[in-house]
Design a protein around this motif. Sequence first.
Motif, short mmCIF file in Angstrom:
data_model
loop_
_atom_site.label_atom_id
_atom_site.label_comp_id
_atom_site.label_asym_id
_atom_site.label_seq_id
_atom_site.Cartn_x
_atom_site.Cartn_y
_atom_site.Cartn_z
N ALA A 65 51.08 12.88 6.91
CA ALA A 65 52.17 12.68 7.87
C ALA A 65 51.84 13.34 9.21
N ALA A 66 51.28 14.53 9.18
CA ALA A 66 50.90 15.20 10.42
C ALA A 66 49.80 14.42 11.14
N HIS A 67 48.86 13.88 10.36
CA HIS A 67 47.77 13.09 10.94
C HIS A 67 48.32 11.82 11.60
N VAL A 68 49.22 11.13 10.90
CA VAL A 68 49.81 9.90 11.45
C VAL A 68 50.61 10.21 12.71
N ALA A 69 51.39 11.27 12.68
CA ALA A 69 52.16 11.66 13.86
C ALA A 69 51.22 11.93 15.04
N GLY A 70 50.09 12.57 14.76
CA GLY A 70 49.11 12.83 15.82
C GLY A 70 48.50 11.55 16.36
N VAL A 71 48.19 10.61 15.47
CA VAL A 71 47.62 9.33 15.90
C VAL A 71 48.63 8.57 16.75
N VAL A 72 49.87 8.54 16.30
CA VAL A 72 50.91 7.81 17.03
C VAL A 72 51.14 8.45 18.40
N ASP A 73 51.13 9.77 18.47
CA ASP A 73 51.34 10.47 19.74
C ASP A 73 50.15 10.33 20.69
N ALA A 74 48.93 10.39 20.13
CA ALA A 74 47.74 10.36 20.98
C ALA A 74 47.30 8.95 21.35
N GLY A 75 47.66 7.97 20.52
CA GLY A 75 47.31 6.58 20.81
C GLY A 75 45.82 6.34 20.79
N ILE A 83 41.86 6.42 12.99
CA ILE A 83 42.93 5.41 13.01
C ILE A 83 42.79 4.49 11.80
N GLY A 84 41.58 4.11 11.48
CA GLY A 84 41.35 3.25 10.31
C GLY A 84 41.77 3.93 9.02
N ARG A 85 41.43 5.21 8.87
CA ARG A 85 41.83 5.95 7.66
C ARG A 85 43.35 6.08 7.58
N ALA A 86 43.97 6.39 8.70
CA ALA A 86 45.43 6.55 8.72
C ALA A 86 46.10 5.22 8.39
N THR A 87 45.61 4.13 8.97
CA THR A 87 46.20 2.82 8.72
C THR A 87 46.07 2.44 7.25
N SER A 88 44.91 2.69 6.67
CA SER A 88 44.68 2.37 5.26
C SER A 88 45.60 3.19 4.35
N ALA A 89 45.68 4.48 4.61
CA ALA A 89 46.51 5.36 3.76
C ALA A 89 47.99 5.01 3.90
N VAL A 90 48.44 4.79 5.12
CA VAL A 90 49.86 4.48 5.33
C VAL A 90 50.20 3.13 4.71
N SER A 91 49.30 2.16 4.80
CA SER A 91 49.60 0.85 4.19
C SER A 91 49.71 0.98 2.67
N SER A 92 48.93 1.87 2.06
CA SER A 92 49.04 2.10 0.61
C SER A 92 50.42 2.67 0.26
N TYR A 93 50.87 3.63 1.04
CA TYR A 93 52.20 4.20 0.79
C TYR A 93 53.28 3.15 1.04
N LEU A 94 53.11 2.32 2.06
CA LEU A 94 54.10 1.29 2.37
C LEU A 94 54.21 0.28 1.22
N VAL A 95 53.07 -0.15 0.69
CA VAL A 95 53.08 -1.09 -0.44
C VAL A 95 53.76 -0.45 -1.64
N ARG A 96 53.44 0.79 -1.90
CA ARG A 96 54.07 1.48 -3.03
C ARG A 96 55.58 1.54 -2.84
N TRP A 97 56.02 1.84 -1.64
CA TRP A 97 57.45 1.96 -1.35
C TRP A 97 58.14 0.61 -1.49
#
Length: 132
Positions: A65-75, A83-97
């Motif tokens: 979550a801290a990493h994603v917040a940093g990516v979103v803030d830094a662009g 960015i690729g790692r964050a996108t992959s990890a977040v998409s896994s959580y999104l699918v699970r949800w």
Amino acid sequence: MLFAHPRFHPAGPVMVRASTFPDQPGGPALPDPTASVAESVRWLATVWDHPGFAEALTFANPGLAAHVAGVVDAGDEVLIKAIGRATSAVSSYLVRWQRRATPFGLFAGVTTATLGPAGRAIRRATPGGGPR
């Protein structure tokens, strides 16, 4: 006639597992694997802003979550690999949800429920008069 089976009988409340995903039209779609860095950052920002996602991810995986917040803030200033790692990890959580009712942090939960009266099976004849 009520259908009965010698091994199965009502036992009171049942346990229900359910996802907490707000099943609404317009929810975040999965990312395009061929997306540019800017598109991936926009996708992360969209998912991060989706109601309940940031809180659930922070509870489940504070480091991600801290990493994603940093990516979103830094662009675009973040490394492409990050960015690729964050996108992959977040998409896994999104699918699970969205698709799994496995209790995990705030993404899903368990509760009890009671069932109404037992239903009855009715055998109907076909239009020709014979059994189906």
